[in-house]
Design a protein around this motif. Structure first.
Motif, short mmCIF file in Angstrom:
data_model
loop_
_atom_site.label_atom_id
_atom_site.label_comp_id
_atom_site.label_asym_id
_atom_site.label_seq_id
_atom_site.Cartn_x
_atom_site.Cartn_y
_atom_site.Cartn_z
N LEU A 1 0.73 -1.22 -0.07
CA LEU A 1 0.20 0.04 -0.19
C LEU A 1 0.82 1.24 0.20
N TYR A 2 2.09 1.25 0.74
CA TYR A 2 2.77 2.24 0.75
C TYR A 2 4.24 2.06 0.13
N ARG A 3 4.87 3.05 -0.54
CA ARG A 3 6.00 2.69 -1.18
C ARG A 3 7.21 2.41 -0.33
N HIS A 4 6.98 3.06 0.93
CA HIS A 4 8.15 2.70 1.63
C HIS A 4 8.16 1.55 2.44
N ASP A 5 7.21 0.63 2.19
CA ASP A 5 7.09 -0.52 2.93
C ASP A 5 7.88 -1.59 1.81
N THR B 1 -7.84 3.86 -2.96
CA THR B 1 -7.36 3.41 -1.83
C THR B 1 -7.79 2.13 -1.21
N ARG C 1 -7.14 -0.74 -3.53
CA ARG C 1 -5.67 -1.29 -3.28
C ARG C 1 -5.44 -2.18 -1.96
N GLN C 2 -6.41 -1.42 -0.74
CA GLN C 2 -6.49 -2.29 0.27
C GLN C 2 -7.05 -3.72 0.29
N LYS D 1 -1.31 7.55 -6.15
CA LYS D 1 -2.42 6.84 -5.44
C LYS D 1 -2.89 5.72 -6.37
N TYR D 2 -2.18 4.86 -7.04
CA TYR D 2 -2.54 3.35 -7.39
C TYR D 2 -3.08 3.45 -8.74
#
Ligand code: SF4
Length: 446
Positions: free
Chosen positions: A81-85, A246, A249-250, A284-285
Motif C-alpha cells: 500500500l505504501y511505497r516505503h514498505d 485506496t 488497493r487495500q 495513488k494507485y
C-alpha cells in the motif's frame, strides 16, 4: 492462509518443462509462494489444483500487459500500500487521448508526439505510453478511420474508448492483433464486450460506480473468461478517486476481495484540475491514466513524478564507478572526484557541460550515497580515492596530479593528499557554482 513452497510443489505436475518461464517446478513453486507468479503460467495444472492454488498464490493484483512490441507495457502486480514498505513495481501508463471527431492531421500530430517525445532525466529516457481514441462521433466508420490514422503513424499501445460494440469491432479490424486496451465493459454491454475482448485477446476495462458494483461486474467478466481486466471506478471527484482507489488497493493486497485484484484506470479529463488528477493517479494507485495531450511543463512534471514514485526507495539510483568525460578533455583538463549517486552525477555533469570547460569526472563507488552522507558514513574516503585513481588509470589520462573534490568532502583533503600523493583542491559545496570555480580557480591557478 498462504501455502508454503513445498505444499505448492506437491500440487504441481513436476514435468520441469520450463513452459512457465522457470527452470524447474520447484522454482515456480517458490515464486508462487511469494505471490510473484500466476498459476495460469503452468499449462499442465488441472482445474482442482488451480482452484486450490489460485486464490492464495497469484499476485494480489494481476499483471496486465497492454499492447505488443517495443512500446508495450505491463501494469499491476503490486504488493504494498505504501511505497516505503517495499517499492512500487509497474509505473502507470500515461496515455494521450484524441477524439475520432478531430481532423486526421491533429490525430497524427498527437500520435507522432507520443512516438517521438523523450525527456531524459537521471540517465533514464522518460516517455508517454500510448494513444487513447475516443469514439465521440458515435460512428463505427469514423472511429475505425481515427484508429487507422494512429496506427499508420506509430506502433504504440492503444486504448479504444467506446461502449458501442459495432464501433469496437470496426476498430479492431485495424488493430486487433496489437492487443489494445478496450474501454469499457458496463453492466449493460459486458457480455458482448467480453466476447470481443476474448476474440482478440485484448485486456478489458470494467466500468462501474461503487466498489460493490465494480466487484460484481469484474466477477461476471471473469466468468465470461476474461482474466486481463482493469477497473474504472468512475470517480465523481478527486476526493472520491483517492478514497476509492485506496480502498481498492487495500482490498486487493490483503486478498480480502480477490475479484478486485486488478490494475486501476483513471480518466484525468473528467476533472477540472487535470494536472492534480494525474499527480494523484501516479501517487495513488492508478495504472492507466488517460489525459488530453499535456503542455510541455505539465508533461515534465508528470514524467518526473512518475519516475520518482516508481524508483525503489531502498536502492539509491547509482552510476557505474569510472572515468567520465565532459566534452573532449585534454591532458591538462581538471579531474573532479565525486560519488556515484546518480542525482549528484547528472546535476554536476549538467553544470560542467554549461561551464564549457572540458574535464574528467572520476566517479567512485559510494554505494549510491550522496556526498554528505558518504563522507559521514565513511564511504567516501582516501583509500577509495587512491584505489579509483589506480583502477581507472588517471595518471595516464592527464599530465598533472591535481584533484578537485566536492566542498562537502573538505575534511578529507589532507588525508587524500597523503594517501594518493595528488594535490587536492576543494571545490564548491553547491554544484551550481562549479562553472565559476573552474574559470576562477582552475584556469587561473599558478
Ligand atoms: Fe513445472 Fe508447470 Fe513450470 Fe512445466 S510449466 S516447469 S510443469 S510448473
Amino acid at each position: 492462509m498462504a501455502l508454503k513452497a513445498l505444499d505448492i510443489y506437491k500440487l504441481l505436475p513436476k514435468k520441469n518443462c520450463k513452459e512457465c518461464g522457470d527452470p524447474t517446478c520447484l522454482t515456480f513453486a517458490m515464486k508462487l509462494a511469494g505471490g510473484k507468479a500466476d498459476v495460469d503460467l503452468c499449462p499442465y495444472l488441472d482445474e482442482k489444483a488451480k482452484s486450490i492454488l489460485g486464490a492464495t498464490t497469484r499476485p494480489p493484483i494481476r499483471l496486465v500487459k497492454i499492447g505488443v512490441g517495443e512500446r508495450s507495457f505491463a501494469v499491476g502486480e503490486e504488493f504494498v500500500l505504501y511505497r516505503h514498505d517495499k517499492t512500487f513495481y509497474h509505473p502507470p501508463g500515461i496515455i494521450f487521448a484524441v477524439s475520432d471527431s478531430q481532423a486526421p492531421e491533429e490525430i497524427a500530430d498527437v500520435t507522432i508526439r507520443v512516438r517521438d517525445e523523450t525527456f531524459t532525466r537521471i540517465g533514464s529516457d522518460l516517455r508517454f505510453n500510448g494513444i487513447a481514441i475516443v469514439n465521440t462521433s458515435g460512428s463505427p466508420e469514423v472511429f475505425a478511420r481515427a484508429v487507422a490514422t494512429v496506427e499508420e503513424n506509430a506502433d504504440l499501445p492503444l486504448v479504444l474508448i467506446t461502449e458501442n460494440v459495432d464501433a469496437l469491432n470496426a476498430a479492431l479490424v485495424q488493430v486487433g492483433s496489437y492487443q489494445p486496451l478496450i474501454h469499457a465493459a458496463t453492466r449493460v454491454n459486458f457480455r458482448e464486450m467480453c466476447a470481443v475482448a476474448k476474440k482478440h485477446n485484448c485486456p478489458l476495462v470494467v466500468k462501474a460506480q461503487g466498489i460493490e458494483n465494480l466487484e460484481a461486474l469484474a466477477k461476471d467478466c471473469l466468468a465470461e473468461g476474461i482474466k486481463k481486466l482493469v477497473l474504472d471506478p468512475c470517480p465523481q471527484s478527486l476526493g472520491d478517486y483517492i478514497s476509492t482507489a485506496t480502498a481498492l488497493r487495500q482490498l486487493a493486497i490483503t486478498r480480502a476481495a480477490p475479484d478486485l485484484g486488478y490494475p486501476v484506470f483513471l480518466d484525468a479529463a473528467c476533472f477540472c484540475f487535470q494536472d492534480a488528477a494525474i499527480a494523484l493517479g501516479i501517487v495513488k494507485y492508478a495504472s492507466v491514466i488517460v489525459t488530453p495531450p499535456l503542455l510541455p511543463e505539465s508533461s515534465k512534471a508528470a514524467l518526473t513524478l512518475r519516475q520518482n514514485i516508481y524508483t525503489d526507495p531502498q536502492k539509491p539510483i547509482q552510476m557505474n564507478p569510472g572515468l567520465y568525460r565532459v566534452g573532449t578533455p585534454g591532458k591538462d583538463a581538471p579531474v573532479l572526484v565525486t560519488v556515484n549517486f546518480s542525482l549528484t552525477f547528472f546535476t554536476l555533469q549538467g553544470y560542467l557541460e554549461s561551464s564549457r570547460v572540458p574535464c574528467f569526472m572520476l566517479i567512485i563507488d559510494t554505494e549510491g550515497l550522496s556526498v554528505l552522507t558518504a563522507v559521514a558514513a565513511g564511504k567516501f574516503n582516501e583509500t577509495l580515492v587512491r584505489d579509483s585513481l589506480k583502477k581507472f588509470d588517471i595518471e595516464n589520462e592527464v599530465s598533472h596530479k591535481t584533484l578537485i573534490i566536492p566542498g562537502y568532502a573538505a575534511p578529507l583533503s589532507g588525508r587524500i593528499e597523503e594517501t594518493t600523493g595528488w594535490k587536492v583542491l576543494v571545490g564548491p559545496r553547491d554544484a551550481a557554482e562549479i562553472g565559476e570555480y573552474l574559470h576562477e580557480v582552475w584556469q587561473k591557478r599558478g
